[in-house]
Motif scaffolding. Structure first.
Motif, PDB file in Angstrom:
ATOM      1  N   PRO A  60      94.932  49.803  21.253  1.00 38.77           N
ATOM      2  CA  PRO A  60      94.510  51.423  22.062  1.00 38.77           C
ATOM      3  C   PRO A  60      93.774  51.869  19.919  1.00 38.77           C
ATOM      4  CG  PRO A  60      96.552  50.456  22.519  1.00 38.77           C
ATOM      5  CD  PRO A  60      96.518  49.354  21.987  1.00 38.77           C
ATOM      6  N   PHE A  61      94.639  51.125  18.866  1.00 36.46           N
ATOM      7  CA  PHE A  61      93.874  52.379  18.234  1.00 36.46           C
ATOM      8  C   PHE A  61      92.439  52.144  18.110  1.00 36.46           C
ATOM      9  CE2 PHE A  61      98.242  52.697  16.835  1.00 36.46           C
ATOM     10  CZ  PHE A  61      98.154  54.093  16.810  1.00 36.46           C
ATOM     11  N   LEU A  62      91.701  50.817  17.786  1.00 40.05           N
ATOM     12  CA  LEU A  62      90.580  50.976  17.566  1.00 40.05           C
ATOM     13  C   LEU A  62      89.632  51.090  18.784  1.00 40.05           C
ATOM     14  CD1 LEU A  62      90.386  46.849  18.113  1.00 40.05           C
ATOM     15  CD2 LEU A  62      90.564  48.464  16.369  1.00 40.05           C
ATOM     16  N   TYR A  63      89.864  51.821  19.954  1.00 45.91           N
ATOM     17  CA  TYR A  63      89.421  52.397  21.298  1.00 45.91           C
ATOM     18  C   TYR A  63      89.428  54.070  20.438  1.00 45.91           C
ATOM     19  CZ  TYR A  63      88.337  48.903  23.346  1.00 45.91           C
ATOM     20  OH  TYR A  63      88.276  47.401  24.524  1.00 45.91           O
ATOM     21  N   LEU A  64      90.496  54.438  19.805  1.00 44.21           N
ATOM     22  CA  LEU A  64      90.684  55.817  19.330  1.00 44.21           C
ATOM     23  C   LEU A  64      88.933  57.058  18.859  1.00 44.21           C
ATOM     24  CD1 LEU A  64      92.695  58.508  19.212  1.00 44.21           C
ATOM     25  CD2 LEU A  64      93.521  56.913  16.553  1.00 44.21           C
ATOM     26  N   PRO A  65      88.352  56.518  17.755  1.00 47.86           N
ATOM     27  CA  PRO A  65      87.651  57.319  17.619  1.00 47.86           C
ATOM     28  C   PRO A  65      86.523  56.728  18.957  1.00 47.86           C
ATOM     29  CG  PRO A  65      88.238  54.853  16.386  1.00 47.86           C
ATOM     30  CD  PRO A  65      89.091  54.837  17.471  1.00 47.86           C
ATOM     31  N   ILE A  66      86.393  56.502  19.507  1.00 50.51           N
ATOM     32  CA  ILE A  66      85.463  56.651  20.587  1.00 50.51           C
ATOM     33  C   ILE A  66      86.150  57.622  21.764  1.00 50.51           C
ATOM     34  CG2 ILE A  66      84.270  55.231  23.352  1.00 50.51           C
ATOM     35  CD1 ILE A  66      84.825  52.581  21.733  1.00 50.51           C
ATOM     36  N   ALA A  67      87.396  57.590  22.268  1.00 54.01           N
ATOM     37  CA  ALA A  67      87.969  58.895  22.794  1.00 54.01           C
ATOM     38  C   ALA A  67      87.690  60.223  22.042  1.00 54.01           C
ATOM     39  CB  ALA A  67      89.473  58.135  22.941  1.00 54.01           C
ATOM     40  N   GLY A  72      84.644  59.339  28.424  1.00 55.01           N
ATOM     41  CA  GLY A  72      85.849  59.864  29.829  1.00 55.01           C
ATOM     42  C   GLY A  72      86.448  58.815  29.852  1.00 55.01           C
ATOM     43  N   PRO A  73      87.937  59.106  30.799  1.00 53.61           N
ATOM     44  CA  PRO A  73      88.642  57.776  31.158  1.00 53.61           C
ATOM     45  C   PRO A  73      88.170  56.686  31.876  1.00 53.61           C
ATOM     46  CG  PRO A  73      89.543  60.191  32.265  1.00 53.61           C
ATOM     47  CD  PRO A  73      87.835  60.565  31.794  1.00 53.61           C
ATOM     48  N   ALA A  74      86.885  56.964  32.621  1.00 53.62           N
ATOM     49  CA  ALA A  74      86.278  55.430  33.266  1.00 53.62           C
ATOM     50  C   ALA A  74      86.089  54.846  32.036  1.00 53.62           C
ATOM     51  CB  ALA A  74      85.336  56.188  34.111  1.00 53.62           C
ATOM     52  N   HIS A  75      85.148  55.448  31.186  1.00 52.44           N
ATOM     53  CA  HIS A  75      84.551  54.196  30.128  1.00 52.44           C
ATOM     54  C   HIS A  75      85.998  53.809  29.229  1.00 52.44           C
ATOM     55  CE1 HIS A  75      81.705  52.679  26.644  1.00 52.44           C
ATOM     56  NE2 HIS A  75      83.363  53.230  25.653  1.00 52.44           N
ATOM     57  N   SER A 142      99.163  49.247  27.392  1.00 48.81           N
ATOM     58  CA  SER A 142      99.489  50.203  28.489  1.00 48.81           C
ATOM     59  C   SER A 142      99.965  51.055  28.531  1.00 48.81           C
ATOM     60  CB  SER A 142      99.705  49.683  29.857  1.00 48.81           C
ATOM     61  OG  SER A 142      98.969  48.722  30.270  1.00 48.81           O
ATOM     62  N   ALA A 143     101.235  51.399  28.010  1.00 45.65           N
ATOM     63  CA  ALA A 143     101.882  52.227  27.693  1.00 45.65           C
ATOM     64  C   ALA A 143     101.598  52.930  26.489  1.00 45.65           C
ATOM     65  CB  ALA A 143     103.465  51.782  26.841  1.00 45.65           C
ATOM     66  N   ILE A 144     101.006  52.628  25.305  1.00 42.01           N
ATOM     67  CA  ILE A 144     100.264  53.306  24.200  1.00 42.01           C
ATOM     68  C   ILE A 144      99.152  53.922  24.095  1.00 42.01           C
ATOM     69  CG2 ILE A 144      99.885  53.064  21.579  1.00 42.01           C
ATOM     70  CD1 ILE A 144     101.244  50.603  21.442  1.00 42.01           C
ATOM     71  N   SER A 145      98.573  53.451  25.439  1.00 46.38           N
ATOM     72  CA  SER A 145      97.025  53.871  25.797  1.00 46.38           C
ATOM     73  C   SER A 145      97.255  54.924  26.403  1.00 46.38           C
ATOM     74  CB  SER A 145      96.373  52.546  26.528  1.00 46.38           C
ATOM     75  OG  SER A 145      96.419  51.786  25.576  1.00 46.38           O
ATOM     76  N   VAL A 146      98.195  55.179  27.363  1.00 45.05           N
ATOM     77  CA  VAL A 146      98.042  56.458  27.875  1.00 45.05           C
ATOM     78  C   VAL A 146      98.087  57.618  26.761  1.00 45.05           C
ATOM     79  CG1 VAL A 146      99.380  57.739  29.739  1.00 45.05           C
ATOM     80  CG2 VAL A 146      99.057  55.720  30.355  1.00 45.05           C
ATOM     81  N   PRO A 147      99.468  58.278  26.043  1.00 43.25           N
ATOM     82  CA  PRO A 147      99.629  59.449  25.433  1.00 43.25           C
ATOM     83  C   PRO A 147      98.439  58.910  24.688  1.00 43.25           C
ATOM     84  CG  PRO A 147     100.738  57.287  24.670  1.00 43.25           C
ATOM     85  CD  PRO A 147     100.574  57.177  26.038  1.00 43.25           C
ATOM     86  N   LEU A 148      98.611  58.000  23.999  1.00 45.19           N
ATOM     87  CA  LEU A 148      97.095  58.088  22.600  1.00 45.19           C
ATOM     88  C   LEU A 148      95.735  58.176  23.190  1.00 45.19           C
ATOM     89  CD1 LEU A 148      97.198  57.175  19.711  1.00 45.19           C
ATOM     90  CD2 LEU A 148      95.729  55.058  20.291  1.00 45.19           C
ATOM     91  N   LEU A 149      94.795  57.672  23.989  1.00 49.70           N
ATOM     92  CA  LEU A 149      93.641  57.792  24.358  1.00 49.70           C
ATOM     93  C   LEU A 149      93.683  59.107  25.501  1.00 49.70           C
ATOM     94  CD1 LEU A 149      92.758  54.676  24.744  1.00 49.70           C
ATOM     95  CD2 LEU A 149      92.666  55.991  22.899  1.00 49.70           C
TER      96      LEU A 149
END
Length: 283
Positions: A60-67, A72-75, A142-149
């Motif tokens: 999930p941290f790898l996608y943090l810069p993209i977020a 968007g959520p779709a991506h 999944s659990a980390i991605s919801v609040p982080l992203l």
């Protein structure tokens, strides 16, 4: 004169009665016993345990810069679906491929096959621990991605579970099919590459589908990894590949199509394994 010992009456032996039949363990208990042994060996594999702990936290941290860049959520949901597929590939597919090849070469599969366990039980026992590890990894991601992203709560958790479970189960016969052409554990690093490359391509992560010709895009949608990502995207956001919202009827209709594609691949792979799997070491 003494009597001959042969003239003495022989005492009658008591009738022991019918012997009680020896009951073999139930198939479920045999499977649990093999799974327990496989899980013990898996827990001793420090490299795999380290991957199982670090990967769900790191992804999930790898996608943090993209977020933060405005994706968007779709991506992000599509990207997470791709990471779920990669987790299934490395934790289930590749590890099982190496395990089946090693145990075939060491005659472990042959010895287990001569026992009371069926062929399916012997092969499934090795797969259960790997699938459990993959399930825990995906749940943590999944659990980390919801609040982080800043992703929304999944709309249809059942569709996400359907995609992950069917995808994980499909990795087992795919590993067995690849084991047929794999001579040693070292060569598994090469023989696994075609299937892994095709499945990564099917996620749409390597080359976006909208950049491909129409005929190639339609072909990629039937690669097993494409339905997995589609089910995760629909279950999380309720949207199609173009980002358009789906009504309830359209959502479940599209999910049914994706499920059928996965089931067809699963049946074909299982039939191929039942007919062609090599239990003897390759010469």
């Amino acid at each position: 004169m003494t009597a001959d010992v042969t003239d003495r009456p022989v005492p009658a032996r008591p009738n022991p009665g019918p012997s009680a039949p020896v009951r073999s363990p139930a198939p479920g208990r045999r499977l649990l016993g093999l799974v327990r042994a496989e899980l013990t060996m898996l827990l001793r594999n420090r490299m795999q345990l380290g991957t199982a702990i670090l990967m769900p936290v790191a992804v999930p941290f790898l996608y943090l810069p993209i977020a933060r860049a405005g994706a968007g959520p779709a991506h992000l949901a599509g990207a997470l679906g791709m990471m779920f597929v990669i987790a299934l590939l490395f934790v289930v597919y590749y590890n099982l491929l190496c395990a089946y090849v090693a145990r075939r070469q060491e005659l472990v599969l042959k010895r287990l096959r001569t026992g009371e366990a069926s062929d399916a039980t012997v092969l499934a026992a090795a797969a259960v621990p790997a699938m459990l590890v993959a399930a825990v990894m995906i749940a943590v991601m999944s659990a980390i991605s919801v609040p982080l992203l800043d992703l929304p709560v999944p709309r249809q958790v059942l569709l996400i579970l359907l995609g992950v479970v069917l995808g994980g189960v499909l990795m087992v016969p795919l590993a067995l099919v690849t084991a047929n052409i794999t001579r040693t554990v070292e060569s598994a690093q090469v023989t696994c590459l075609p299937i892994m490359a095709v499945l990564v391509l099917g996620t749409g992560a390597a080359v976006p589908l909208d950049l491909m010709p129409d005929w190639l895009g339609r072909l990629i949608t039937v690669i097993p990894s494409s339905p997995i990502v589609a089910l995760i995207r629909m279950g999380w956001l309720g949207i199609d590949a173009d980002g358009a919202p789906l009504s309830t009827g359209a959502l479940w209709a599209d999910a049914g199509v994706q499920t059928v594609i996965l089931l067809v691949w699963l049946v074909l792979a299982c039939v191929l394994v039942a007919q062609r799997f090599r239990w003897e070491p390759r010469g």
